[in-house]
Design a protein around this motif. Sequence first.
Motif, PDB file in Angstrom:
ATOM      1  N   THR A  52       0.834  -1.207   0.000  1.00  0.00           N
ATOM      2  CA  THR A  52       0.000   0.000   0.000  1.00  0.00           C
ATOM      3  C   THR A  52       0.866   1.254   0.000  1.00  0.00           C
ATOM      4  OG1 THR A  52      -1.746  -1.173   1.210  1.00  0.00           O
ATOM      5  CG2 THR A  52      -1.828   1.229   1.237  1.00  0.00           C
ATOM      6  N   TYR A  53       1.942   1.222   0.787  1.00  0.00           N
ATOM      7  CA  TYR A  53       2.845   2.369   0.839  1.00  0.00           C
ATOM      8  C   TYR A  53       3.528   2.591  -0.509  1.00  0.00           C
ATOM      9  CZ  TYR A  53       6.812   5.287   2.235  1.00  0.00           C
ATOM     10  OH  TYR A  53       7.745   6.294   2.321  1.00  0.00           O
ATOM     11  N   GLU A  54       3.962   1.517  -1.141  1.00  0.00           N
ATOM     12  CA  GLU A  54       4.621   1.649  -2.440  1.00  0.00           C
ATOM     13  C   GLU A  54       3.646   2.181  -3.498  1.00  0.00           C
ATOM     14  OE1 GLU A  54       6.450  -2.087  -3.360  1.00  0.00           O
ATOM     15  OE2 GLU A  54       8.068  -1.807  -1.897  1.00  0.00           O
ATOM     16  N   LEU A  59       1.744   6.810  -6.747  1.00  0.00           N
ATOM     17  CA  LEU A  59       0.736   7.848  -6.976  1.00  0.00           C
ATOM     18  C   LEU A  59       1.330   9.235  -6.798  1.00  0.00           C
ATOM     19  CD1 LEU A  59      -2.186   8.810  -7.377  1.00  0.00           C
ATOM     20  CD2 LEU A  59      -2.554   8.457  -4.918  1.00  0.00           C
ATOM     21  N   MET A  60       2.103   9.430  -5.740  1.00  0.00           N
ATOM     22  CA  MET A  60       2.730  10.730  -5.512  1.00  0.00           C
ATOM     23  C   MET A  60       3.690  11.085  -6.638  1.00  0.00           C
ATOM     24  SD  MET A  60       3.464  10.422  -1.398  1.00  0.00           S
ATOM     25  CE  MET A  60       4.123  12.077  -1.199  1.00  0.00           C
ATOM     26  N   GLY A  61       4.399  10.065  -7.129  1.00  0.00           N
ATOM     27  CA  GLY A  61       5.308  10.300  -8.251  1.00  0.00           C
ATOM     28  C   GLY A  61       4.571  10.792  -9.483  1.00  0.00           C
ATOM     29  N   LYS A  62       3.416  10.202  -9.759  1.00  0.00           N
ATOM     30  CA  LYS A  62       2.621  10.618 -10.922  1.00  0.00           C
ATOM     31  C   LYS A  62       2.083  12.033 -10.736  1.00  0.00           C
ATOM     32  CE  LYS A  62       1.167   5.995 -12.389  1.00  0.00           C
ATOM     33  NZ  LYS A  62       0.029   5.049 -12.553  1.00  0.00           N
ATOM     34  N   VAL A  63       1.577  12.324  -9.546  1.00  0.00           N
ATOM     35  CA  VAL A  63       1.004  13.641  -9.273  1.00  0.00           C
ATOM     36  C   VAL A  63       2.069  14.732  -9.387  1.00  0.00           C
ATOM     37  CG1 VAL A  63      -0.019  15.092  -7.468  1.00  0.00           C
ATOM     38  CG2 VAL A  63      -0.862  12.756  -7.823  1.00  0.00           C
ATOM     39  N   LEU A  64       3.275  14.431  -8.912  1.00  0.00           N
ATOM     40  CA  LEU A  64       4.340  15.432  -8.876  1.00  0.00           C
ATOM     41  C   LEU A  64       5.241  15.416 -10.105  1.00  0.00           C
ATOM     42  CD1 LEU A  64       5.414  14.916  -5.145  1.00  0.00           C
ATOM     43  CD2 LEU A  64       4.052  16.804  -6.058  1.00  0.00           C
ATOM     44  N   ALA A  70      10.157   8.048  -7.555  1.00  0.00           N
ATOM     45  CA  ALA A  70       9.306   7.106  -6.824  1.00  0.00           C
ATOM     46  C   ALA A  70       9.769   5.676  -7.059  1.00  0.00           C
ATOM     47  CB  ALA A  70       7.851   7.273  -7.240  1.00  0.00           C
ATOM     48  N   ASN A  71      10.071   5.352  -8.296  1.00  0.00           N
ATOM     49  CA  ASN A  71      10.549   4.001  -8.617  1.00  0.00           C
ATOM     50  C   ASN A  71      11.900   3.715  -7.972  1.00  0.00           C
ATOM     51  OD1 ASN A  71       8.331   3.223 -10.177  1.00  0.00           O
ATOM     52  ND2 ASN A  71       9.174   4.152 -12.039  1.00  0.00           N
ATOM     53  N   GLU A  72      12.767   4.712  -7.920  1.00  0.00           N
ATOM     54  CA  GLU A  72      14.064   4.547  -7.257  1.00  0.00           C
ATOM     55  C   GLU A  72      13.878   4.181  -5.786  1.00  0.00           C
ATOM     56  OE1 GLU A  72      16.254   8.132  -7.684  1.00  0.00           O
ATOM     57  OE2 GLU A  72      16.746   7.827  -9.804  1.00  0.00           O
ATOM     58  N   MET A  77      13.966   0.245  -1.385  1.00  0.00           N
ATOM     59  CA  MET A  77      13.332  -0.405  -0.242  1.00  0.00           C
ATOM     60  C   MET A  77      13.260  -1.914  -0.453  1.00  0.00           C
ATOM     61  SD  MET A  77      10.316   2.138   1.138  1.00  0.00           S
ATOM     62  CE  MET A  77       9.367   2.047  -0.374  1.00  0.00           C
ATOM     63  N   ASN A  78      12.948  -2.329  -1.667  1.00  0.00           N
ATOM     64  CA  ASN A  78      12.911  -3.762  -1.962  1.00  0.00           C
ATOM     65  C   ASN A  78      14.289  -4.394  -1.802  1.00  0.00           C
ATOM     66  OD1 ASN A  78      10.162  -3.727  -2.541  1.00  0.00           O
ATOM     67  ND2 ASN A  78      10.467  -3.365  -4.726  1.00  0.00           N
TER      68      ASN A  78
END
Length: 260
Positions: A52-54, A59-64, A70-72, A77-78
Amino acid sequence: TDTVNYEKIAELKPDVVFAGTSDQAETIQDKTGIPTVVVYVGQVGTSDQMDTYEKSLTLMGKVLGKEDRANELINYMNYLENDLASRTQNVSSNQTVYLAGQAYYGVHGITSTNPYYPPFLMVNASNVASGITNTNATLHAIQIDKEQLIEWNPDIIFVEGGSIATIENDTSNNAEYQNITAIKDGNVYGLLNYCLYSYNKDEMFANAYYVGKILYPEQFQDVDPEEKANEIFLYFDGGSNGTVYDALKTQYGGFKQLNI
């Protein structure tokens, strides 16, 4: 209590506001007229919570317009999760652990803990509180009875840094705590604040490496917890090397053995 300063938000004139709940987002948008997007701001102790966090980061990456960033973060984290899991797979420290002073909306005492503490889960630590089932346990700290902690008698206690002074007061005023194996043997260690008023994912990962270093020194022999924390903070927050960890260490003590 509603602590959001709607007038200040409107005065700042941001292009978008991010909020943690749909009710909060609706109120902010209604009162300021600024588009408000709901994102996940909770803990990530389970795989579903991390997913859910990812998704929120995506979503934040798309909005901004920051999809690459965001993918980085998601990939990093993975990588951290996989590294921690691979180091602790099929090994056991043969020691039980307990989190003391799980903070939530401020600091708490020795009986405040978390059955789903992510740094423990990430290194397969044997959390004495893991058997507790509570509807609120996946959300924030829970309180246990003093007698329960004494009965559990953990081998190692980890303390969230902001709560150290409160816990020192607890142990000095309750002689019974001195019979707990972890306290009697001096196996008490300070962590960064995974949660004080909000969940800090960078501190969560840094804590996991320190917990791993204490429980599995052989598997983490190549890891310097402070250097790893600096790497994590640089990736998440930017700045110069050491800036974030040094500031947290000055304020809360950092990674160290405690005498409580």
